[in-house]
Design a protein around this motif. Structure first.
Motif, PDB file in Angstrom:
ATOM      1  N   LEU A  39       0.831  -1.200   0.000  1.00 38.33           N
ATOM      2  CA  LEU A  39       0.000   0.000   0.000  1.00 38.33           C
ATOM      3  C   LEU A  39       0.868   1.254   0.000  1.00 38.33           C
ATOM      4  CD1 LEU A  39      -2.813   1.343   0.384  1.00 38.33           C
ATOM      5  CD2 LEU A  39      -2.431   1.170   2.836  1.00 38.33           C
ATOM      6  N   TYR A  40       1.837   1.306   0.910  1.00 44.26           N
ATOM      7  CA  TYR A  40       2.635   2.520   1.014  1.00 44.26           C
ATOM      8  C   TYR A  40       3.613   2.655  -0.145  1.00 44.26           C
ATOM      9  CZ  TYR A  40       0.540   3.286   5.519  1.00 44.26           C
ATOM     10  OH  TYR A  40      -0.373   3.514   6.503  1.00 44.26           O
ATOM     11  N   SER A  41       4.025   1.536  -0.736  1.00 43.07           N
ATOM     12  CA  SER A  41       4.864   1.654  -1.934  1.00 43.07           C
ATOM     13  C   SER A  41       4.052   2.247  -3.076  1.00 43.07           C
ATOM     14  CB  SER A  41       5.381   0.290  -2.372  1.00 43.07           C
ATOM     15  OG  SER A  41       6.099  -0.303  -1.349  1.00 43.07           O
ATOM     16  N   SER A  42       2.802   1.812  -3.199  1.00 44.65           N
ATOM     17  CA  SER A  42       2.013   2.240  -4.358  1.00 44.65           C
ATOM     18  C   SER A  42       1.601   3.703  -4.240  1.00 44.65           C
ATOM     19  CB  SER A  42       0.788   1.345  -4.533  1.00 44.65           C
ATOM     20  OG  SER A  42      -0.075   1.530  -3.452  1.00 44.65           O
ATOM     21  N   VAL A  43       1.455   4.230  -3.019  1.00 40.95           N
ATOM     22  CA  VAL A  43       1.125   5.657  -2.923  1.00 40.95           C
ATOM     23  C   VAL A  43       2.379   6.507  -2.721  1.00 40.95           C
ATOM     24  CG1 VAL A  43      -1.229   5.338  -2.096  1.00 40.95           C
ATOM     25  CG2 VAL A  43       0.628   5.459  -0.442  1.00 40.95           C
ATOM     26  N   GLY A  44       3.551   5.898  -2.860  1.00 38.92           N
ATOM     27  CA  GLY A  44       4.797   6.667  -2.823  1.00 38.92           C
ATOM     28  C   GLY A  44       5.196   7.139  -1.438  1.00 38.92           C
ATOM     29  N   LEU A  45       4.709   6.475  -0.398  1.00 39.31           N
ATOM     30  CA  LEU A  45       5.080   6.890   0.954  1.00 39.31           C
ATOM     31  C   LEU A  45       6.107   5.964   1.581  1.00 39.31           C
ATOM     32  CD1 LEU A  45       1.667   7.949   2.520  1.00 39.31           C
ATOM     33  CD2 LEU A  45       3.611   9.398   1.975  1.00 39.31           C
ATOM     34  N   PHE A  46       6.561   4.967   0.805  1.00 44.00           N
ATOM     35  CA  PHE A  46       7.496   4.006   1.356  1.00 44.00           C
ATOM     36  C   PHE A  46       8.763   4.696   1.835  1.00 44.00           C
ATOM     37  CE2 PHE A  46      10.911   0.867   0.871  1.00 44.00           C
ATOM     38  CZ  PHE A  46      10.444  -0.065   1.781  1.00 44.00           C
ATOM     39  N   ASP A  47       9.264   4.260   3.001  1.00 41.57           N
ATOM     40  CA  ASP A  47      10.463   4.825   3.594  1.00 41.57           C
ATOM     41  C   ASP A  47      10.291   6.285   3.994  1.00 41.57           C
ATOM     42  OD1 ASP A  47      12.972   4.600   4.634  1.00 41.57           O
ATOM     43  OD2 ASP A  47      14.014   5.013   2.757  1.00 41.57           O
ATOM     44  N   THR A  48       9.093   6.650   4.446  1.00 40.90           N
ATOM     45  CA  THR A  48       8.912   7.979   5.018  1.00 40.90           C
ATOM     46  C   THR A  48       8.413   7.801   6.450  1.00 40.90           C
ATOM     47  OG1 THR A  48       6.652   8.053   4.236  1.00 40.90           O
ATOM     48  CG2 THR A  48       8.303   9.086   2.837  1.00 40.90           C
ATOM     49  N   HIS A  49       8.581   8.852   7.238  1.00 38.17           N
ATOM     50  CA  HIS A  49       8.150   8.748   8.638  1.00 38.17           C
ATOM     51  C   HIS A  49       6.650   8.620   8.750  1.00 38.17           C
ATOM     52  CE1 HIS A  49      12.048  10.943   8.789  1.00 38.17           C
ATOM     53  NE2 HIS A  49      12.281   9.981   9.658  1.00 38.17           N
ATOM     54  N   ILE A  50       5.952   9.353   7.862  1.00 43.95           N
ATOM     55  CA  ILE A  50       4.492   9.370   7.972  1.00 43.95           C
ATOM     56  C   ILE A  50       3.918   7.979   7.699  1.00 43.95           C
ATOM     57  CG2 ILE A  50       4.101  10.117   5.568  1.00 43.95           C
ATOM     58  CD1 ILE A  50       2.100  11.404   8.566  1.00 43.95           C
ATOM     59  N   ALA A  51       4.588   7.207   6.839  1.00 39.66           N
ATOM     60  CA  ALA A  51       4.089   5.856   6.545  1.00 39.66           C
ATOM     61  C   ALA A  51       4.078   5.014   7.809  1.00 39.66           C
ATOM     62  CB  ALA A  51       4.961   5.191   5.478  1.00 39.66           C
ATOM     63  N   VAL A  52       5.181   5.056   8.564  1.00 41.15           N
ATOM     64  CA  VAL A  52       5.245   4.268   9.796  1.00 41.15           C
ATOM     65  C   VAL A  52       4.238   4.811  10.802  1.00 41.15           C
ATOM     66  CG1 VAL A  52       6.752   3.394  11.605  1.00 41.15           C
ATOM     67  CG2 VAL A  52       7.677   3.861   9.354  1.00 41.15           C
ATOM     68  N   ALA A  53       4.149   6.153  10.881  1.00 36.42           N
ATOM     69  CA  ALA A  53       3.199   6.751  11.831  1.00 36.42           C
ATOM     70  C   ALA A  53       1.778   6.292  11.519  1.00 36.42           C
ATOM     71  CB  ALA A  53       3.294   8.270  11.775  1.00 36.42           C
ATOM     72  N   LEU A  54       1.410   6.292  10.232  1.00 35.27           N
ATOM     73  CA  LEU A  54       0.062   5.863   9.865  1.00 35.27           C
ATOM     74  C   LEU A  54      -0.129   4.373  10.114  1.00 35.27           C
ATOM     75  CD1 LEU A  54      -0.611   7.839   6.565  1.00 35.27           C
ATOM     76  CD2 LEU A  54      -1.754   8.113   8.763  1.00 35.27           C
ATOM     77  N   ALA A  55       0.910   3.594   9.817  1.00 29.44           N
ATOM     78  CA  ALA A  55       0.788   2.150  10.021  1.00 29.44           C
ATOM     79  C   ALA A  55       0.567   1.832  11.487  1.00 29.44           C
ATOM     80  CB  ALA A  55       2.039   1.444   9.502  1.00 29.44           C
ATOM     81  N   HIS A  56       1.259   2.558  12.363  1.00 27.04           N
ATOM     82  CA  HIS A  56       1.098   2.293  13.794  1.00 27.04           C
ATOM     83  C   HIS A  56      -0.261   2.740  14.311  1.00 27.04           C
ATOM     84  CE1 HIS A  56       5.652   1.779  14.831  1.00 27.04           C
ATOM     85  NE2 HIS A  56       5.167   0.835  14.063  1.00 27.04           N
ATOM     86  N   CYS A  57      -0.955   3.580  13.537  1.00 26.17           N
ATOM     87  CA  CYS A  57      -2.317   3.956  13.918  1.00 26.17           C
ATOM     88  C   CYS A  57      -3.217   2.725  13.972  1.00 26.17           C
ATOM     89  CB  CYS A  57      -2.905   4.958  12.929  1.00 26.17           C
ATOM     90  SG  CYS A  57      -2.278   6.601  13.167  1.00 26.17           S
ATOM     91  N   LEU A  58      -2.850   1.702  13.250  1.00 23.07           N
ATOM     92  CA  LEU A  58      -3.624   0.468  13.241  1.00 23.07           C
ATOM     93  C   LEU A  58      -3.940   0.007  14.656  1.00 23.07           C
ATOM     94  CD1 LEU A  58      -4.632  -2.146  11.765  1.00 23.07           C
ATOM     95  CD2 LEU A  58      -2.337  -3.027  12.078  1.00 23.07           C
ATOM     96  N   PHE A  59      -2.938  -0.007  15.516  1.00 21.21           N
ATOM     97  CA  PHE A  59      -3.215  -0.454  16.887  1.00 21.21           C
ATOM     98  C   PHE A  59      -3.277   0.689  17.885  1.00 21.21           C
ATOM     99  CE2 PHE A  59       1.157  -1.421  15.608  1.00 21.21           C
ATOM    100  CZ  PHE A  59       1.879  -0.620  16.462  1.00 21.21           C
ATOM    101  N   ASN A  60      -2.670   1.847  17.556  1.00 19.96           N
ATOM    102  CA  ASN A  60      -2.643   2.924  18.546  1.00 19.96           C
ATOM    103  C   ASN A  60      -3.931   3.734  18.611  1.00 19.96           C
ATOM    104  OD1 ASN A  60      -0.319   2.554  19.900  1.00 19.96           O
ATOM    105  ND2 ASN A  60       0.883   4.053  18.788  1.00 19.96           N
ATOM    106  N   VAL A  61      -4.611   3.912  17.470  1.00 19.35           N
ATOM    107  CA  VAL A  61      -5.876   4.648  17.517  1.00 19.35           C
ATOM    108  C   VAL A  61      -6.907   3.887  18.353  1.00 19.35           C
ATOM    109  CG1 VAL A  61      -7.838   5.412  16.133  1.00 19.35           C
ATOM    110  CG2 VAL A  61      -5.534   5.988  15.442  1.00 19.35           C
ATOM    111  N   PRO A  62      -7.106   2.576  18.102  1.00 25.73           N
ATOM    112  CA  PRO A  62      -8.033   1.848  18.970  1.00 25.73           C
ATOM    113  C   PRO A  62      -7.619   1.889  20.437  1.00 25.73           C
ATOM    114  CG  PRO A  62      -7.508   0.540  17.055  1.00 25.73           C
ATOM    115  CD  PRO A  62      -6.613   1.729  17.013  1.00 25.73           C
ATOM    116  N   LEU A  63      -6.320   1.760  20.672  1.00 23.96           N
ATOM    117  CA  LEU A  63      -5.819   1.809  22.051  1.00 23.96           C
ATOM    118  C   LEU A  63      -6.196   3.137  22.701  1.00 23.96           C
ATOM    119  CD1 LEU A  63      -3.716   0.329  24.035  1.00 23.96           C
ATOM    120  CD2 LEU A  63      -2.145   2.058  23.209  1.00 23.96           C
ATOM    121  N   ALA A  64      -5.940   4.231  21.979  1.00 24.28           N
ATOM    122  CA  ALA A  64      -6.228   5.552  22.531  1.00 24.28           C
ATOM    123  C   ALA A  64      -7.726   5.722  22.769  1.00 24.28           C
ATOM    124  CB  ALA A  64      -5.700   6.640  21.589  1.00 24.28           C
ATOM    125  N   VAL A  65      -8.545   5.261  21.812  1.00 23.00           N
ATOM    126  CA  VAL A  65      -9.995   5.399  21.980  1.00 23.00           C
ATOM    127  C   VAL A  65     -10.446   4.647  23.229  1.00 23.00           C
ATOM    128  CG1 VAL A  65     -12.248   4.853  21.001  1.00 23.00           C
ATOM    129  CG2 VAL A  65     -10.456   5.734  19.532  1.00 23.00           C
TER     130      VAL A  65
END
Lengths: 294, 291
Positions: free
Chosen positions: A149-175
């Motif tokens: 996914l992140y390769s295809s939208v050109g975000l691979f190897d950027t900080h925001i890609a990892v930040a968004l990926a970690h939202c997978l478990f951190n957003v539910p945790l925070a909620v």
């Protein structure tokens, strides 16, 4: 002290029982054994001490002699890390995406947690459950699709890609954590504020957020922590520019074998952020891990 | 707390929905997509139906990994839960030492998982690690990179080291919520220490213990980083748990179809456990509301 109020029927108790109660309250609770705690804490601390010990030794000392404490105390390992960009940029990269992730997670989770704690709406329970499944989702399942996914939208190897990926478990945790704290705030406060003519955003920022400040702190701490400790996704999504410290640490094996001293020093430095704030969150650790439900 | 019905609350949830959809639903759909297709490279995909699923269900490799995974989870639960309760019972109840214990016990929980691996990798080495060195001096042959039993012991002790404090802290929180009057009553009845535990402390702890057990099960079920750093899944495949196997298959060998089918079945198990977890949580919330 209201908590020394007599239990029903306590007046008719034999004298010695009531006396113990007034003398010291905690004597009713069975006391733990200090020996057990000392043994357990030793079990926890010895491996950490060993890491610290290693980080302060020279490689010659590590490999050629077995010493319980460093004989030639050296800070060279730390100096290597703090002067070599290949090392210290790892910390910078990690910090960048962790902070991004914490900010994103909290800012979307705050209104959602408020909605879950105050209102019932169509599909709320399903949604809440679905969030939980994402907290529980194994990163291994998501590693490959994220990579694509992140390769295809050109975000691979950027900080925001990892930040968004970690939202997978951190957003539910925070909620979940924030919802746990918000349900402790009486609803009457909201209603009074509305009667006093506060609009929703004004109420939320001026009154509600200060009320749950400790909850926000705890949620932020846990978002920070879970993003900081994660390896698989951050390693999969980065190669050079945003490579986190944890990924650098797993690739230290050079031509001359592993540089144990530097590896240990890098490990000690990753423990520092957690150790710095641990005192302030000590009473909330259980609550945070249990998704605000203790 | 009784909640007002308000459909506009959806607007407050919307950001979360969009974000999590982006980071969870789209990737999951990719997985579903791969799981029913086959490819010969060049981005050409062919419909494969449920072929991958049946292949994975017959694959010895997946069943082995699953079996290892279940054994691992069962062992660490069997050790961590009683040990955690035991430690919680022995913790100081308040004051300076309670804070000291809380801080020191939280420390392993906050260490990055790969560093946990590194710590035990160093600690267990025969040449430079305290544990490995001591054991070999005692004449016990211990080498976690060669010996299957030693590798398992290392991975299990590491997990116990890493996570027992979590069980202990949760149990401790449960213990702290017991009103003094209960102990007072037990003292009057001259209840034995065991009876105090069995009839006062344990029932009051069941809620938090359920959370602890489920959390530990979930997290051990998707353990990746720690064994990956220490043993790399070896020796052989001896400590290749589900996540390690899956990553090997998906990112190492790029077997997209089987890996995707594997992922989906993995995810279904997680979904099931999440549901149990959710039920426990909501029941707890209800109990709190009524008491």
């Amino acid at each position: 002290m209201t908590d020394t109020a007599q239990a029903p029927g306590a007046a008719g108790l034999p004298r010695d029982v009531t006396e113990t109660r007034t003398a010291t309250k905690k004597r009713f609770r069975p006391n733990g054994s200090a020996v057990v705690m000392v043994l357990y804490l030793l079990f926890l601390l010895v491996p950490i001490y060993w890491l610290l010990n290693m980080s302060l030794k020279t490689n010659t000392e590590i490999l050629n002699s077995f010493t319980l404490w460093p004989r030639n105390l050296t800070l060279d390992n730390y100096r290597t890390i703090l002067t070599d960009p290949a090392w210290y940029m790892g910390y910078v990269n990690s910090l960048i995406y962790v902070v991004m992730n914490t900010v994103i997670s909290l800012s979307v989770a705050l209104p959602a947690a408020y909605a879950f704690s105050r209102y019932s709406f169509m599909g709320d329970k399903h949604l809440f459950f679905w969030l939980l499944t994402n907290r529980m989702a194994p990163p291994a399942v998501f590693a490959l699709p994220f990579f694509q996914l992140y390769s295809s939208v050109g975000l691979f190897d950027t900080h925001i890609a990892v930040a968004l990926a970690h939202c997978l478990f951190n957003v539910p945790l925070a909620v979940w954590i924030l919802e746990g704290f918000m349900r402790g705030v009486p609803k009457e406060i909201d209603e009074t504020a509305y009667i006093d003519g506060y609009s929703f955003p004004k109420f939320f920022v001026k009154i509600f957020i200060p009320l749950i400040a400790s909850g926000i702190g705890v949620a932020a701490f846990f978002c920070f922590m879970f993003s900081w400790v994660e390896l698989l996704l951050s390693r999969t999504l980065t190669t050079v520019d945003a490579k986190p410290i944890s990924a650098i640490m797993t690739r230290t094996q050079g031509a001359s074998g592993i540089d144990w001293g530097v590896l240990a020093a890098a490990g000690v430095l990753t423990i520092v952020p957690g150790a710095l704030v641990i005192y302030f969150v000590r009473n909330y650790i259980a609550k945070g891990f249990a998704l605000g439900r203790v | 707390m009784d909640k007002t019905v308000n459909q506009k609350a959806w607007f407050l949830v919307l950001p979360v929905l969009v974000l999590v959809a982006f980071s969870a639903v789209i990737p999951l759909m990719t997985v579903v997509n791969y799981s029913v297709q086959d490819t010969f490279g060049n981005n050409q995909f062919f419909w494969a139906g449920l072929e991958w699923f049946s292949e994975m269900l017959e694959s010895q490799r997946m069943w082995d990994a699953l079996w290892r995974q279940l054994t691992f989870s069962a062992i660490i639960l069997a050790i961590e839960v009683p040990l955690g309760i035991f430690v919680a019972l022995n913790m100081p109840k308040k004051g300076f030492w309670a804070s000291v214990c809380l801080v020191l016990m939280s420390l392993p929980l906050l260490i990055p998982w790969n560093v946990v691996g590194t710590i035990w990798q160093i600690f267990g080495r025969v040449d430079i690690g305290l544990l490995g060195y001591t054991l070999s001096k005692l004449g016990i042959s211990y080498n976690y990179t060669q010996d299957i039993f030693a590798a398992w012991v290392t991975v299990i002790v590491m997990d116990v080291w890493h996570w027992t404090s979590l069980v202990a802290l949760l149990a401790y929180a449960g213990l702290q919520s017991i009103p003094d009057a209960y102990y007072q009553a037990a003292k009057i009845d001259q209840a034995s220490r065991w009876k105090v535990f069995r009839y006062i402390e344990l029932p009051k702890m069941t809620g938090v213990l359920m959370i602890a057990i489920l959390l530990r099960f979930m997290d051990s079920f998707m353990i990746y980083t720690e064994p990956f750093v220490v043993t790399g899944g070896g020796p052989g495949n001896a400590t290749t748990f589900l996540s390690i196997d899956l990553v090997k298959m998906a990112l190492g060998q790029f077997d997209l179809g089987p890996a995707a089918a594997f992922s989906l079945m993995y995810f279904l198990v997680i979904l099931l456990i999440s549901w149990v977890f959710y039920t426990v949580m909501t029941n707890l919330d209800k109990r709190d509301a009524t008491s």
